[in-house]
Structures are given as structure tokens and as C-alpha cells.
Write a protein that holds these residues in place. Structure first.
Motif, mmCIF file in Angstrom:
data_model
loop_
_atom_site.group_PDB
_atom_site.id
_atom_site.type_symbol
_atom_site.label_atom_id
_atom_site.label_comp_id
_atom_site.label_asym_id
_atom_site.label_seq_id
_atom_site.Cartn_x
_atom_site.Cartn_y
_atom_site.Cartn_z
ATOM 1 N N GLN A 1 -8.539 5.040 -3.675
ATOM 2 C CA GLN A 1 -8.757 3.844 -4.479
ATOM 3 C C GLN A 1 -8.942 2.577 -3.660
ATOM 4 O OE1 GLN A 1 -5.601 3.499 -7.342
ATOM 5 N NE2 GLN A 1 -6.452 5.078 -8.684
ATOM 6 N N VAL A 2 -8.402 2.532 -2.450
ATOM 7 C CA VAL A 2 -8.501 1.318 -1.654
ATOM 8 C C VAL A 2 -9.091 1.634 -0.286
ATOM 9 C CG1 VAL A 2 -6.536 0.278 -2.832
ATOM 10 C CG2 VAL A 2 -6.165 1.506 -0.704
ATOM 11 N N GLU A 3 -9.711 0.632 0.308
ATOM 12 C CA GLU A 3 -10.304 0.796 1.633
ATOM 13 C C GLU A 3 -9.204 0.948 2.686
ATOM 14 O OE1 GLU A 3 -13.492 1.179 2.168
ATOM 15 O OE2 GLU A 3 -13.914 0.938 0.030
ATOM 16 N N ALA A 4 -9.582 1.558 3.805
ATOM 17 C CA ALA A 4 -8.601 1.848 4.855
ATOM 18 C C ALA A 4 -7.925 0.581 5.367
ATOM 19 C CB ALA A 4 -9.269 2.604 5.998
ATOM 20 N N ASP A 5 -8.686 -0.493 5.539
ATOM 21 C CA ASP A 5 -8.094 -1.731 6.060
ATOM 22 C C ASP A 5 -7.007 -2.258 5.128
ATOM 23 O OD1 ASP A 5 -9.748 -1.601 8.229
ATOM 24 O OD2 ASP A 5 -11.126 -3.165 7.565
ATOM 25 N N THR A 6 -7.275 -2.207 3.810
ATOM 26 C CA THR A 6 -6.282 -2.663 2.844
ATOM 27 C C THR A 6 -5.069 -1.746 2.850
ATOM 28 O OG1 THR A 6 -8.016 -3.600 1.442
ATOM 29 C CG2 THR A 6 -5.876 -3.210 0.418
ATOM 30 N N ALA A 7 -5.313 -0.445 2.947
ATOM 31 C CA ALA A 7 -4.212 0.520 2.995
ATOM 32 C C ALA A 7 -3.317 0.251 4.202
ATOM 33 C CB ALA A 7 -4.769 1.938 3.046
ATOM 34 N N ILE A 8 -3.921 -0.009 5.334
ATOM 35 C CA ILE A 8 -3.157 -0.295 6.548
ATOM 36 C C ILE A 8 -2.358 -1.580 6.388
ATOM 37 C CG2 ILE A 8 -3.369 -0.913 8.992
ATOM 38 C CD1 ILE A 8 -5.710 1.122 9.097
ATOM 39 N N ASP A 9 -2.973 -2.585 5.758
ATOM 40 C CA ASP A 9 -2.254 -3.832 5.496
ATOM 41 C C ASP A 9 -1.039 -3.588 4.612
ATOM 42 O OD1 ASP A 9 -4.028 -5.297 7.003
ATOM 43 O OD2 ASP A 9 -5.189 -6.041 5.296
ATOM 44 N N CYS A 10 -1.189 -2.705 3.623
ATOM 45 C CA CYS A 10 -0.062 -2.395 2.735
ATOM 46 C C CYS A 10 1.075 -1.731 3.507
ATOM 47 C CB CYS A 10 -0.521 -1.490 1.602
ATOM 48 S SG CYS A 10 -1.546 -2.307 0.344
ATOM 49 N N VAL A 11 0.749 -0.799 4.394
ATOM 50 C CA VAL A 11 1.765 -0.128 5.195
ATOM 51 C C VAL A 11 2.473 -1.131 6.108
ATOM 52 C CG1 VAL A 11 2.167 1.569 7.026
ATOM 53 C CG2 VAL A 11 0.666 2.129 5.099
ATOM 54 N N HIS A 12 1.716 -2.014 6.735
ATOM 55 C CA HIS A 12 2.326 -3.009 7.615
ATOM 56 C C HIS A 12 3.213 -3.972 6.823
ATOM 57 C CE1 HIS A 12 -0.964 -2.341 10.901
ATOM 58 N NE2 HIS A 12 -0.128 -1.341 10.769
ATOM 59 N N THR A 13 2.790 -4.302 5.594
ATOM 60 C CA THR A 13 3.626 -5.143 4.739
ATOM 61 C C THR A 13 4.917 -4.422 4.388
ATOM 62 O OG1 THR A 13 1.708 -6.287 3.801
ATOM 63 C CG2 THR A 13 3.745 -6.343 2.523
ATOM 64 N N ALA A 14 4.803 -3.134 4.089
ATOM 65 C CA ALA A 14 6.005 -2.342 3.793
ATOM 66 C C ALA A 14 6.979 -2.387 4.962
ATOM 67 C CB ALA A 14 5.605 -0.891 3.480
ATOM 68 N N LEU A 15 6.476 -2.214 6.165
ATOM 69 C CA LEU A 15 7.328 -2.280 7.354
ATOM 70 C C LEU A 15 7.988 -3.649 7.483
ATOM 71 C CD1 LEU A 15 4.949 -0.429 9.816
ATOM 72 C CD2 LEU A 15 7.191 0.408 9.079
ATOM 73 N N ASP A 16 7.212 -4.704 7.241
ATOM 74 C CA ASP A 16 7.748 -6.066 7.338
ATOM 75 C C ASP A 16 8.864 -6.302 6.315
ATOM 76 O OD1 ASP A 16 5.958 -6.640 9.366
ATOM 77 O OD2 ASP A 16 4.517 -7.648 8.043
ATOM 78 N N LEU A 17 8.776 -5.600 5.176
ATOM 79 C CA LEU A 17 9.764 -5.766 4.111
ATOM 80 C C LEU A 17 10.994 -4.886 4.309
ATOM 81 C CD1 LEU A 17 7.264 -5.842 1.117
ATOM 82 C CD2 LEU A 17 8.626 -7.780 1.939
ATOM 83 N N GLY A 18 10.976 -4.082 5.369
ATOM 84 C CA GLY A 18 12.127 -3.244 5.667
ATOM 85 C C GLY A 18 12.009 -1.814 5.195
#
Length: 335
Positions: free
Chosen positions: A28-45
Motif C-alpha cells: 500500500q505504501v512506497e518503500a521510502d514511506t515504509a522506511i520512514d515509518c519504521v524509523h519513526t517507530a524506533l524514535d518512539l521507542g
């Protein structure tokens, strides 16, 4: 920051909100957006991540591996699964045979770019393969160091008990089950949860927001918003269709004042409701945009009073699905 819980009675701690990439990465989402989501998850703990070989026909694992590249492996908890058809979907590209499990774990590790996963899960029960064969293969995966723990997904109470008995005989334990569970879908409560709790298994639940219906964005008598899951022809629309009834959507709208009084958004209320239950080890939350994660993780650590839980039950009434017979795997494996 997101709180941690033990995975069942094991010593493994995982984030009570775990990032899942079903229906998003590679689809459903492009790879760049998916990677951004994963990095955001990491930033959120968030340090726990759930995927499966079947998601986007193996592409989701590749995207997750790429997104986590360079992270300290020991600081992550990585879950994946095996059962559904992958690759060219030949006769041995599906199920829980020894062949498919052993080839499946190697393929998952290759795509993730890792030496092991923390949790390897049987994505469904396989009626076409002897349970002894499946459990022996999982035991060998653990002994080879390719997976640290073994879990199941959407198994019935009887299947869980039989699997745990064999696993114990073979020198390992099943530590988790991954069922669907939300304020609208409670089919595991009657049989699966008591059995799992007795056997020391935690629940890592998917769809805590009932495919997004509990977000409140779908209104009775109105077309779904453009770009929402209910309009996604790649699979999201089919999955959510069972909830797109006016009686369900009307009941869900009655949750809004309850969420407002609790100082929560409706998605936060839905996730917090799941996390109130002691048998829950984690709620799986996906995202198509990083900002969704930022809001949803605020449900971690929220305590809902008994009055709030009762009000949620009253609002949803008889639209809640509780039939334990709806916990099941396909009788015939997809070919």
C-alpha cells in the motif's frame, strides 16, 4: 516511550505496541514511506517488529530488513511467520511441512538480512501435515539458532494444547499466539485465552482497531473516505467489508464521547482497550504515514477505569463478535 511486557511467561520482553507491516510495506505504501515509518517507530521507542513471508509475497520482509539495516540487532525483537503460499506458489511453497519451514526460515533470514529472528510463528494450523512433523521442524530451527522462540497464529485452543504438548516433549515451548482481537472481535476470550494463559503463552494481537473501523472515520450511510482501507482494491477493502455495516458504524460512533472524556483519540481508545487485558503481550499497529504512529503510541501506558471499559461494552452492544468457532485455519491449504 512505549512500555515493555513479557512475551507470555518467557523471559523475552517486547514493546506492548509492536510495529506490524501487513498490508503496508511492499503493497500500500512506497518503500521510502515504509522506511520512514519504521524509523519513526524506533524514535518512539518501539523495538519489536512483526512481519511475514507472505506479506506482499516476501517484499515486506525485504523492506523491513532494509529499514532496520545498521540498527543494533541485539536491541530489536523481530517476528516473522510461515505457512501461506510464497514465491511461485508451488505445491511445497505453502503449509507447515518440514521442507517449507526449513526453506521458509532461510528465505526470511535472507530477506531480513539477519542471522536469526526472535520469534518464528506458524501463521495458521496445517491440517495437511502431521503436527509432529511441524513441531520437530520448529525444534530444529530453534536448535540451529535461526529462531529464539516459536509461536502460532489463529490456532484453536485444542490445537494450541496439542502443539504445546509436543513442543515440550521436543525441548522447546510455544510462547505466543497471534490472533485477531479488538473491542469488536473477541472470539478468543472464551477458549483460546484461558488455554494460552494456562500454558504460559501471551497474545500478540492483530487489528486492534478492527481494520481501522474503530478509528471512527467510517460513518454510517456515507461513502468511505478516499484513500482509506475501505477503498483499497489490493486487499484492504475485502478485509474491512465485514465491518462496513450501518449498525456497526453507528455503534462505533458512540465511542467518540467516551474517548473525548478520557482525553484520547478513538484510535488511542481502541488500542488502550486491548492493552487493558493482562493476557495481552502486545498490540500490532501498522502505519501508512509516520504521524499515525506518533499518535497511536500514546495509548501505551494508558489506564482505563472499569467505568470506561463498561461504557465501551454498552456502546458496542450486540455488534461485538464473540463466537469462538470463528477461530480457525483453512481446512484445505491454498495451492
Amino acid at each position: 516511550m512505549v512500555a515493555y511486557r513479557h512475551l507470555g511467561s518467557s523471559g523475552l520482553k517486547i514493546t506492548e505496541i509492536t510495529y506490524g507491516n501487513w498490508l503496508t510495506h511492499g503493497s500500500q505504501v512506497e518503500a521510502d514511506t515504509a522506511i520512514d515509518c519504521v524509523h519513526t517507530a524506533l524514535d518512539l521507542g518501539i523495538t519489536s517488529f512483526d512481519t511475514a513471508d507472505v506479506y506482499a509475497n516476501t517484499v515486506a520482509e525485504e523492506v523491513l530488513g532494509q529499514a532496520l539495516k545498521g540498527q543494533r540487532r541485539e536491541s530489536l525483537e523481530i517476528f516473522t511467520k510461515v505457512y501461506w503460499p510464497v514465491g511461485p506458489k508451488g505445491p511445497n511453497d505453502v503449509g507447515l511441512s518440514r521442507k517449507h519451514i526449513m526453506e521458509g526460515i532461510d528465505g526470511s533470514l535472507r530477506r531480513l538480512g539477519m542471522d536469526y529472528v526472535d520469534l518464528y510463528q506458524a501463521h495458521r494450523y496445517d491440517y495437511a501435515t502431521p503436527l509432529e512433523e511441524t513441531m520437530q521442524a520448529f525444534a530444529d530451527v530453534v536448535r540451529a539458532g535461526k529462531a529464539l522462540y516459536i509461536g502460532v497464529s489463529e490456532w484453536t485452543a485444542e490445537q494450541i494444547r496439542a502443539g504445546q504438548e509436543l513442543a515440550t516433549q521436543m525441548g522447546f515451548r510455544l510462547v505466543s499466539n497471534q490472533p485477531q482481537y479488538s473491542a469488536l472481535w473477541r472470539v478468543i476470550e472464551d477458549k483460546v485465552v484461558p488455554t494460552s494463559t494456562e500454558l504460559g503463552m501471551g497474545q500478540i494481537v492483530w487489528s486492534p482497531m478492527a481494520e481501522g473501523v474503530l478509528s471512527g472515520k467510517y460513518l454510517p450511510g456515507q461513502q468511505p473516505p478516499a484513500g482509506s482501507r475501505a477503498t483499497d482494491e489490493k486487499g484492504g477493502k475485502e478485509m474491512i467489508s465485514r465491518w462496513m455495516r450501518d449498525d456497526v458504524l453507528t455503534a462505533v460512533q458512540q465511542l467518540k464521547p467516551i474517548a473525548d472524556d478520557a482525553g484520547l483519540s478513538m484510535p488511542q481508545l481502541a488500542i488502550a482497550w486491548v492493552l487493558q487485558h493482562a493476557f495481552i503481550s502486545a498490540a500490532l499497529v501498522g502505519a501508512s504515514r509516520p504521524e499515525q504512529l506518533v499518535e497511536n503510541v500514546k495509548a501505551s501506558g494508558v489506564k482505563l477505569g472499569d467505568d470506561v471499559m463498561a461504557a465501551i461494552d454498552a456502546a458496542l452492544g450486540d455488534v461485538v463478535e464473540r463466537d469462538p468457532a470463528l477461530t480457525r485455519s483453512p481446512e484445505q491449504r491454498p495451492a
